[in-house]
Design an enzyme around this catalytic site. Structure first.
Site, PDB file in Angstrom:
ATOM      1  N   TYR A 134       0.910  -1.189  -0.017  1.00  0.00           N
ATOM      2  CA  TYR A 134      -0.006   0.015  -0.036  1.00  0.00           C
ATOM      3  C   TYR A 134       0.782   1.282   0.015  1.00  0.00           C
ATOM      4  O   TYR A 134       1.686   1.585   0.957  1.00  0.00           O
ATOM      5  CB  TYR A 134      -0.946  -0.243   1.020  1.00  0.00           C
ATOM      6  N   LYS A 162      -1.461  -1.539  -4.073  1.00  0.00           N
ATOM      7  CA  LYS A 162      -2.158  -0.543  -4.359  1.00  0.00           C
ATOM      8  C   LYS A 162      -1.497   0.721  -4.211  1.00  0.00           C
ATOM      9  O   LYS A 162      -0.974   1.271  -3.282  1.00  0.00           O
ATOM     10  CB  LYS A 162      -3.100  -0.556  -2.943  1.00  0.00           C
ATOM     11  N   VAL A 204      -8.851  -0.105  -5.700  1.00  0.00           N
ATOM     12  CA  VAL A 204      -9.435   0.070  -4.179  1.00  0.00           C
ATOM     13  C   VAL A 204      -9.978   1.519  -4.029  1.00  0.00           C
ATOM     14  O   VAL A 204      -9.287   2.450  -4.031  1.00  0.00           O
ATOM     15  CB  VAL A 204      -8.192  -0.335  -3.170  1.00  0.00           C
TER      16      VAL A 204
END
Length: 291
Positions: A134, A162, A204
């Protein structure tokens, strides 16, 4: 599991006392699954992970797994600065039954790229579940560099990233390391369509809390080959994203979700609710979604 599709980054519903609202969480999950999402991402930035205790994080993950009932996979955010803390929380998340883990970069104290690779490698070595990196440098103060992505994409338990940096050029560079075993997800909602067009695997998407049908329309139209429709759906997110400037994250998203989808309540202090004048302005911006 394979990371693919539209995975909403859930807000964390609270009641008037700023305690976890289990019923509201269940209602939010049902609304998203009904819209056709491909997974649920809990305890991310818009989920206020930074304002939750470890016990609350585990509870939210457990409640989400129970509410999902196997219909879609659950990805839980477990990031912390210390490698050992991430590994310990990953064990607890594994026990409650999540299907994957998302690990934000260390924050507050920026580490070197070598330290970052060692951090993620150790976490991956200790994890029985797939991990999504992330990257959100605006909040953490550091970024996962492209060489680090290249290295970490080869780890057997690190299955995707992500990227919420909002830099399309950087996202395209990450796509060089995309494979059947390493997915590249847009974490900036303005880039959902463009990531798919460039060969990415999905997104996402926090905006899906408020307007799940619009976000799913990007995916569904793209998959059907309707690029004009997918671009139009992408553009339809702009009023909501522009509205985020009206308040401290995620206060605007939560109020928009209250107004357009299901009630999710306030943020946890010190983040304040929007005042009446700002809510009125927000309602005007969101009127396009009620047409």
């Amino acid at each position: 599991m394979k990371f693919t599709g539209i995975v909403p980054a859930l807000v964390t519903p609270f009641d008037a006392r700023q305690q976890i609202d289990e019923q509201a969480l269940g209602n939010l999950i049902e609304s998203l699954i009904d819209a056709g999402v491909h997974g649920l991402f809990v305890l991310g930035t818009n989920g206020e992970f930074f304002a939750l205790s470890e016990a609350e994080k585990v509870r939210i993950a457990r409640l989400t797994v129970e509410a999902a009932r196997g219909r879609v996979p659950v990805i839980a955010g477990t990031g912390a600065f210390a490698t050992r803390d991430v590994i310990e929380l990953n064990k607890k998340m594994t026990d409650v039954g999540v299907q994957a883990l998302s690990v934000i970069t260390p924050f507050f104290n920026a580490v070197s790229q070598t330290e970052l690779i060692n951090h993620y490698s150790a976490i991956g070595d200790a994890s029985p579940l797939p991990i999504m990196l992330y990257n959100i440098p605006a909040k953490t103060g550091m970024s996962i560099g492209i060489p680090a992505v290249a290295t970490l994409s080869q780890h057997p338990q690190i299955k995707g990233i992500k990227d919420s940096a909002g830099n399309f050029d950087s996202l395209v560079q990450m796509l060089r390391y995309r494979s059947d075993d390493f997915a590249v997800f847009a974490g900036t909602d303005s880039l959902i369509y463009w990531n798919l067009l460039a060969g990415g695997d999905g997104a996402v998407a926090a905006t899906a809390n408020a307007v799940p049908q619009v976000v799913m329309d990007i995916w569904n139209r793209f998959q059907a080959g309707d690029h004009d429709g997918a671009r139009a759906a992408q553009e339809a997110l702009r009023p909501l994203r522009d509205a985020f400037a009206l308040g401290t994250m995620p206060s605007v998203l939560k109020k928009a979700t209250d107004l357009l989808n299901v009630r999710v309540g306030p943020c946890r202090a010190p983040t304040a609710e929007l005042d009446a004048q700002t809510v009125h302005k927000l309602e005007g911006l969101l009127s396009v979604y009620r047409a």
